[in-house]
Design a protein around this motif. Structure first.
Motif, PDB file in Angstrom:
ATOM      1  N   TYR B  69     -12.997  -0.355 -12.413  1.00 55.44           N
ATOM      2  CA  TYR B  69     -12.841  -0.217 -10.954  1.00 55.44           C
ATOM      3  C   TYR B  69     -11.388   0.023 -10.583  1.00 55.44           C
ATOM      4  O   TYR B  69     -11.067   0.942  -9.813  1.00 55.44           O
ATOM      5  N   ARG B  70     -10.500  -0.819 -11.110  1.00 56.88           N
ATOM      6  CA  ARG B  70      -9.092  -0.735 -10.717  1.00 56.88           C
ATOM      7  C   ARG B  70      -8.542   0.660 -10.968  1.00 56.88           C
ATOM      8  O   ARG B  70      -7.810   1.204 -10.147  1.00 56.88           O
ATOM      9  N   ASP B  71      -8.921   1.223 -12.119  1.00 59.44           N
ATOM     10  CA  ASP B  71      -8.317   2.473 -12.539  1.00 59.44           C
ATOM     11  C   ASP B  71      -9.158   3.699 -12.197  1.00 59.44           C
ATOM     12  O   ASP B  71      -8.744   4.833 -12.489  1.00 59.44           O
ATOM     13  N   ASP B  72     -10.320   3.515 -11.580  1.00 63.06           N
ATOM     14  CA  ASP B  72     -11.169   4.655 -11.226  1.00 63.06           C
ATOM     15  C   ASP B  72     -10.421   5.577 -10.257  1.00 63.06           C
ATOM     16  O   ASP B  72      -9.843   5.126  -9.273  1.00 63.06           O
ATOM     17  N   PRO B  73     -10.428   6.874 -10.513  1.00 59.72           N
ATOM     18  CA  PRO B  73      -9.668   7.789  -9.659  1.00 59.72           C
ATOM     19  C   PRO B  73     -10.139   7.786  -8.204  1.00 59.72           C
ATOM     20  O   PRO B  73      -9.331   8.056  -7.296  1.00 59.72           O
ATOM     21  N   ARG B  74     -11.408   7.458  -7.957  1.00 57.99           N
ATOM     22  CA  ARG B  74     -11.868   7.419  -6.555  1.00 57.99           C
ATOM     23  C   ARG B  74     -11.313   6.195  -5.845  1.00 57.99           C
ATOM     24  O   ARG B  74     -11.002   6.231  -4.651  1.00 57.99           O
ATOM     25  N   HIS B  75     -11.169   5.086  -6.580  1.00 63.95           N
ATOM     26  CA  HIS B  75     -10.499   3.910  -6.020  1.00 63.95           C
ATOM     27  C   HIS B  75      -9.017   4.204  -5.803  1.00 63.95           C
ATOM     28  O   HIS B  75      -8.455   3.889  -4.744  1.00 63.95           O
ATOM     29  N   GLN B  76      -8.405   4.806  -6.805  1.00 67.58           N
ATOM     30  CA  GLN B  76      -6.979   5.124  -6.680  1.00 67.58           C
ATOM     31  C   GLN B  76      -6.724   6.093  -5.516  1.00 67.58           C
ATOM     32  O   GLN B  76      -5.683   6.015  -4.856  1.00 67.58           O
ATOM     33  N   ALA B  77      -7.691   6.971  -5.236  1.00 64.32           N
ATOM     34  CA  ALA B  77      -7.533   7.898  -4.107  1.00 64.32           C
ATOM     35  C   ALA B  77      -7.573   7.145  -2.783  1.00 64.32           C
ATOM     36  O   ALA B  77      -6.817   7.468  -1.857  1.00 64.32           O
ATOM     37  N   VAL B  78      -8.434   6.131  -2.667  1.00 64.35           N
ATOM     38  CA  VAL B  78      -8.462   5.319  -1.441  1.00 64.35           C
ATOM     39  C   VAL B  78      -7.121   4.626  -1.251  1.00 64.35           C
ATOM     40  O   VAL B  78      -6.564   4.591  -0.144  1.00 64.35           O
ATOM     41  N   ILE B  79      -6.581   4.079  -2.340  1.00 62.76           N
ATOM     42  CA  ILE B  79      -5.285   3.406  -2.263  1.00 62.76           C
ATOM     43  C   ILE B  79      -4.202   4.387  -1.810  1.00 62.76           C
ATOM     44  O   ILE B  79      -3.428   4.106  -0.889  1.00 62.76           O
ATOM     45  N   ALA B  80      -4.154   5.548  -2.453  1.00 65.43           N
ATOM     46  CA  ALA B  80      -3.078   6.506  -2.178  1.00 65.43           C
ATOM     47  C   ALA B  80      -3.201   7.130  -0.789  1.00 65.43           C
ATOM     48  O   ALA B  80      -2.192   7.320  -0.095  1.00 65.43           O
ATOM     49  N   GLU B  81      -4.452   7.426  -0.380  1.00 62.22           N
ATOM     50  CA  GLU B  81      -4.641   8.226   0.843  1.00 62.22           C
ATOM     51  C   GLU B  81      -4.885   7.378   2.084  1.00 62.22           C
ATOM     52  O   GLU B  81      -4.582   7.803   3.199  1.00 62.22           O
ATOM     53  N   ARG B  82      -5.493   6.184   1.897  1.00 64.88           N
ATOM     54  CA  ARG B  82      -5.881   5.381   3.063  1.00 64.88           C
ATOM     55  C   ARG B  82      -5.052   4.106   3.211  1.00 64.88           C
ATOM     56  O   ARG B  82      -4.740   3.702   4.329  1.00 64.88           O
ATOM     57  N   ILE B  83      -4.777   3.446   2.080  1.00 63.82           N
ATOM     58  CA  ILE B  83      -4.119   2.136   2.152  1.00 63.82           C
ATOM     59  C   ILE B  83      -2.601   2.281   2.193  1.00 63.82           C
ATOM     60  O   ILE B  83      -1.937   1.770   3.097  1.00 63.82           O
ATOM     61  N   LYS B  84      -2.038   2.976   1.207  1.00 67.83           N
ATOM     62  CA  LYS B  84      -0.570   3.001   1.104  1.00 67.83           C
ATOM     63  C   LYS B  84       0.122   3.564   2.340  1.00 67.83           C
ATOM     64  O   LYS B  84       1.207   3.085   2.701  1.00 67.83           O
ATOM     65  N   PRO B  85      -0.453   4.551   3.036  1.00 66.20           N
ATOM     66  CA  PRO B  85       0.262   5.073   4.217  1.00 66.20           C
ATOM     67  C   PRO B  85       0.444   4.049   5.338  1.00 66.20           C
ATOM     68  O   PRO B  85       1.330   4.233   6.181  1.00 66.20           O
ATOM     69  N   ILE B  86      -0.358   2.987   5.345  1.00 68.80           N
ATOM     70  CA  ILE B  86      -0.219   1.989   6.423  1.00 68.80           C
ATOM     71  C   ILE B  86       0.070   0.602   5.860  1.00 68.80           C
ATOM     72  O   ILE B  86       0.019  -0.387   6.591  1.00 68.80           O
ATOM     73  N   LEU B  87       0.396   0.512   4.559  1.00 67.09           N
ATOM     74  CA  LEU B  87       0.569  -0.789   3.913  1.00 67.09           C
ATOM     75  C   LEU B  87       1.944  -1.393   4.187  1.00 67.09           C
ATOM     76  O   LEU B  87       2.970  -0.758   3.949  1.00 67.09           O
ATOM     77  N   ALA B  88       1.936  -2.651   4.661  1.00 64.36           N
ATOM     78  CA  ALA B  88       3.188  -3.399   4.811  1.00 64.36           C
ATOM     79  C   ALA B  88       3.361  -4.375   3.649  1.00 64.36           C
ATOM     80  O   ALA B  88       4.442  -4.493   3.093  1.00 64.36           O
ATOM     81  N   SER B  89       2.312  -5.107   3.277  1.00 68.20           N
ATOM     82  CA  SER B  89       2.403  -6.023   2.141  1.00 68.20           C
ATOM     83  C   SER B  89       1.021  -6.229   1.542  1.00 68.20           C
ATOM     84  O   SER B  89      -0.005  -6.029   2.198  1.00 68.20           O
ATOM     85  N   ARG B  90       0.998  -6.634   0.275  1.00 68.48           N
ATOM     86  CA  ARG B  90      -0.235  -6.795  -0.496  1.00 68.48           C
ATOM     87  C   ARG B  90      -0.156  -8.087  -1.281  1.00 68.48           C
ATOM     88  O   ARG B  90       0.920  -8.444  -1.790  1.00 68.48           O
ATOM     89  N   ALA B  91      -1.282  -8.792  -1.350  1.00 63.22           N
ATOM     90  CA  ALA B  91      -1.420  -9.976  -2.200  1.00 63.22           C
ATOM     91  C   ALA B  91      -2.711  -9.825  -2.981  1.00 63.22           C
ATOM     92  O   ALA B  91      -3.736  -9.445  -2.414  1.00 63.22           O
ATOM     93  N   ALA B  92      -2.683 -10.138  -4.276  1.00 65.16           N
ATOM     94  CA  ALA B  92      -3.892  -9.953  -5.085  1.00 65.16           C
ATOM     95  C   ALA B  92      -3.976 -11.018  -6.166  1.00 65.16           C
ATOM     96  O   ALA B  92      -2.969 -11.613  -6.567  1.00 65.16           O
ATOM     97  N   ALA B  93      -5.192 -11.263  -6.615  1.00 65.53           N
ATOM     98  CA  ALA B  93      -5.453 -12.135  -7.763  1.00 65.53           C
ATOM     99  C   ALA B  93      -6.807 -11.756  -8.333  1.00 65.53           C
ATOM    100  O   ALA B  93      -7.645 -11.180  -7.637  1.00 65.53           O
ATOM    101  N   GLN B  94      -6.998 -12.073  -9.614  1.00 61.98           N
ATOM    102  CA  GLN B  94      -8.323 -12.016 -10.229  1.00 61.98           C
ATOM    103  C   GLN B  94      -8.630 -13.391 -10.807  1.00 61.98           C
ATOM    104  O   GLN B  94      -7.817 -13.958 -11.539  1.00 61.98           O
ATOM    105  N   LEU B  95      -9.790 -13.898 -10.458  1.00 58.27           N
ATOM    106  CA  LEU B  95     -10.203 -15.224 -10.937  1.00 58.27           C
ATOM    107  C   LEU B  95     -11.293 -15.066 -11.985  1.00 58.27           C
ATOM    108  O   LEU B  95     -12.216 -14.264 -11.820  1.00 58.27           O
ATOM    109  N   SER B  96     -11.203 -15.863 -13.042  1.00 60.12           N
ATOM    110  CA  SER B  96     -12.267 -15.925 -14.043  1.00 60.12           C
ATOM    111  C   SER B  96     -13.181 -17.088 -13.681  1.00 60.12           C
ATOM    112  O   SER B  96     -12.779 -18.254 -13.787  1.00 60.12           O
ATOM    113  N   LEU B  97     -14.396 -16.783 -13.222  1.00 58.40           N
ATOM    114  CA  LEU B  97     -15.303 -17.822 -12.698  1.00 58.40           C
ATOM    115  C   LEU B  97     -16.536 -17.959 -13.578  1.00 58.40           C
ATOM    116  O   LEU B  97     -16.840 -17.093 -14.370  1.00 58.40           O
TER     117      LEU B  97
END
Lengths: 97, 97
Positions: B69-97
């Motif tokens: 998912y993280r590296d899928d080009p369609r996900h990366q396109a959303v990040i590049a085209e939709r998120i990054k142009p309006i991004l001020a800050s990001r917080a992330a984590a992955q939990l092993s549950l």
């Protein structure tokens, strides 16, 4: 349904024991606060770089139920006694799903 | 199970249309990336002050599936085209549950 998300980074001085005590204390809350429908609290898994150190995801039937959890004195005690002493930064959101 | 969490704050200049386009674009990903087991992407509900503006919670069977998912080009396109142009800050984590 309201999904509450909180993420923390810890100070450089935080010990492994202090970090572990956060999870231990938070994991007691679902047994104490019946408004919690689903609860997961765990350290970051180390898969990606630049992540926060710890996250909580908790589900509630309503915003009112979330507020019961948020303001419960046992939850506030975990924040004051376990989280704040080692807290560097916090990020939170509540989603209406 | 791996639970991925990401939260964003938007720039002051971000328009309502740009913010809405992030959710629309992200909501297409579960139909495109079969490794996604559960997916929620929504703006903050406005219950608490000081929150981030938007959050994603996505579940995967394994760390490998998360990386797909993280590296899928369609996900990366959303990040590049939709998120990054309006991004001020990001917080992330992955939990092993």
């Amino acid at each position: 349904m309201i999904r509450h998300i909180a993420m923390f980074t810890w100070t450089a001085e935080a010990t492994d024991e202090q970090k572990a005590a956060v999870a231990t204390a938070l994991d007691e809350l679902p047994g104490l606060i019946p408004q919690i429908r689903s609860f997961a609290a765990a350290p970051d898994a180390g898969i990606s770089q630049g992540n926060y150190d710890f996250a909580v995801v908790a589900d509630f039937d309503s915003a009112d139920d979330f507020l019961v959890y948020r303001d419960d004195p046992r939850h506030q005690a975990v924040i004051a006694e376990r989280i704040k002493p080692i807290l560097a930064s916090r990020a939170a959101a509540q989603l209406s799903l």
